[in-house]
Design an enzyme around this catalytic site. Sequence first.
Site, mmCIF file in Angstrom:
data_model
loop_
_atom_site.group_PDB
_atom_site.id
_atom_site.type_symbol
_atom_site.label_atom_id
_atom_site.label_comp_id
_atom_site.label_asym_id
_atom_site.label_seq_id
_atom_site.Cartn_x
_atom_site.Cartn_y
_atom_site.Cartn_z
ATOM 1 N N GLU A 103 0.828 -1.211 0.000
ATOM 2 C CA GLU A 103 0.000 0.000 0.000
ATOM 3 C C GLU A 103 0.861 1.260 0.000
ATOM 4 O O GLU A 103 2.003 1.259 0.443
ATOM 5 C CB GLU A 103 -0.873 0.049 1.268
ATOM 6 C CG GLU A 103 -1.879 -1.073 1.386
ATOM 7 C CD GLU A 103 -1.239 -2.424 1.677
ATOM 8 O OE1 GLU A 103 -0.227 -2.470 2.400
ATOM 9 O OE2 GLU A 103 -1.744 -3.428 1.150
ATOM 10 N N ASN B 189 5.638 -6.953 9.382
ATOM 11 C CA ASN B 189 6.106 -5.565 9.206
ATOM 12 C C ASN B 189 4.982 -4.633 9.625
ATOM 13 O O ASN B 189 3.819 -5.028 9.609
ATOM 14 C CB ASN B 189 6.452 -5.310 7.722
ATOM 15 C CG ASN B 189 5.254 -5.592 6.792
ATOM 16 O OD1 ASN B 189 4.990 -6.740 6.428
ATOM 17 N ND2 ASN B 189 4.533 -4.546 6.431
#
Length: 277
Positions: free
Chosen positions: A198, A240
């Site tokens: 994203e 992450n």
Amino acid sequence: MSTSLPNPLDLPDTDPFDVAREAAAQIAELTGVERHDIALTLGSGWGRAADLLGETVANVPATDVVGFGMPAVPGHVGTLRSILLPNGKHALVIGARTHYYEGHGVRRVVHSVRTAAATGAKIMVLTNGAGGIKESWTPGTPVLISDHINLTFDSPLEGATFVDLTDLYSTRLRELARTVDASLDEGVYVQFRGPQYETPAEVQMAKAVGGHIVGMSTALEAIAARQAGMEILGFSLITNLAAGIQKTPLSHAEVIEAGKNAEAAIGDLLARVVATL
Ligand code: 8IG
């Protein structure tokens, strides 16, 4: 071998449930296990769980089973593994996830789930590696999926098939998971189409609409599993923090590394959770 033949799921006149039933019959034949009770899809970081669940009865290359293609992501094992659990139940471990971003269509994405249902599995455990939006989740944190937002805007359902998605990620199964680890947090999984990660703005959008986890799988599979009448348990390994939440750029290598470091702990967690199901 079905590798050189066209995948019947790609032919418009094929009923995907017929292909799933045929695949399930092949799995019964190849593994010698007539019916499976529970199925697991192991995403990035979760592979080690397979070794800890129980006794491997058979390990079949997914390409020997109709409708399955080769895995596109390195590190994803393309096998279907039948495991005898300590409680006597049979688990089918699917190490051959097809991602939406591969562009082969939703039928291929959900074929493993439909096949699992056709083998008799009543519980579908869906796991993945994903990005976290909550800053308290350090890389390597496993979290339960409590619900999802399907930003692919696609669906595995065809025609006027109205399927209820209330309690899609079973409250009962989440409570069972918490009997193993009471500290397990949970969040809403947002499936993006991928394969790009994203933008920070997209992550803020996902957060604004109520998301906590960003990924590229699972939601479409969960819909198909519910359609098939299965009870669903979802787990994300936060490898992450999502783009813009973590200040450094995302790299696939770092994601793989975080998965490797967490593998033993989450494998153990999953094996202990499966023993309660
Ligand atoms: I691992 O940050 C993994 N998969 N969409 N975003 C999306 N998918 C992911 C991410 C992420 N990390």
